[in-house]
Design a protein around this motif. Structure first.
Motif: not given
Length: 140
Positions: A52-61, A113-127
Motif C-alpha cells: 500500500l506504500r506505492v503510489p498506485h497499488p496493484s491488486f496482485y498485492t 478479501v481483506t487485502a483486496w478491500a484495502a487496496i480498493a479503498v486506497l485506489r478510489t481515494r475514498a474520503r
C-alpha cells in the motif's frame, strides 16, 4: 483487525459446518492456534503495508498477502507447537493437516478479501462523508 475478525469467523463457521476442530491433536493446547493467527496477522500486515506504500497499488498485492498469511500461519503453528513441548514430527503432522485441509484455504481467502478491500479503498481515494454545510463553496 478486519483480517483477524474474518479469519476467526471463517475458521469458526467452517469448523461448525464440517463438525471438526481446526487443530485436532490430543495433548496440544490452544497456544499453537493462537500463535499461528498472531504470526499470520503480522505476515499479512507486513506484505499489505508494503504493497500500500506505492503510489498506485496493484491488486496482485492481495495474492501475495494471502500467500504470506497462509504460510505465516503454518510457520507460527509449527514453532509454537515445537516450543510447547510437542516433538517436531507431531508438529509437522499438524501443519501438514492444516495445509492440505480447510484451515489454510480459509485463511488465504480471508487475507485475499481483506487485502483486496484495502487496496480498493486506497485506489478510489475514498474520503469520509461530509454534510452539505461542511463543503467549501468551490466544491460541487
Amino acid at each position: 483487525m478486519g483480517y483477524v475478525a474474518l479469519v476467526i469467523f471463517g475458521l469458526g463457521m467452517t469448523s461448525l459446518a464440517t463438525n471438526t476442530d481446526v487443530i485436532d491433536t490430543p495433548g496440544l493446547s490452544a497456544v499453537p492456534g493462537v500463535a499461528g493467527i498472531v504470526v499470520s496477522a503480522a505476515g499479512f500486515s507486513a506484505v499489505l503495508g508494503a504493497g500500500l506504500r506505492v503510489p498506485h497499488p496493484s491488486f496482485y498485492t492481495a495474492l501475495w498477502a494471502a500467500l504470506a498469511a497462509a504460510v505465516a500461519y503454518l510457520a507460527g503453528v509449527w514453532i509454537a507447537a515445537v516450543t510447547s513441548g510437542v516433538d517436531t514430527a507431531m508438529a509437522a503432522s499438524v501443519v501438514g493437516r492444516l495445509a492440505v485441509g480447510w484451515a489454510a484455504p480459509v485463511l488465504a481467502v480471508a487475507a485475499f478479501v481483506t487485502a483486496w478491500a484495502a487496496i480498493a479503498v486506497l485506489r478510489t481515494r475514498a474520503r469520509p462523508p461530509r454534510w452539505p454545510w461542511e463543503r467549501n463553496d468551490t466544491e460541487g
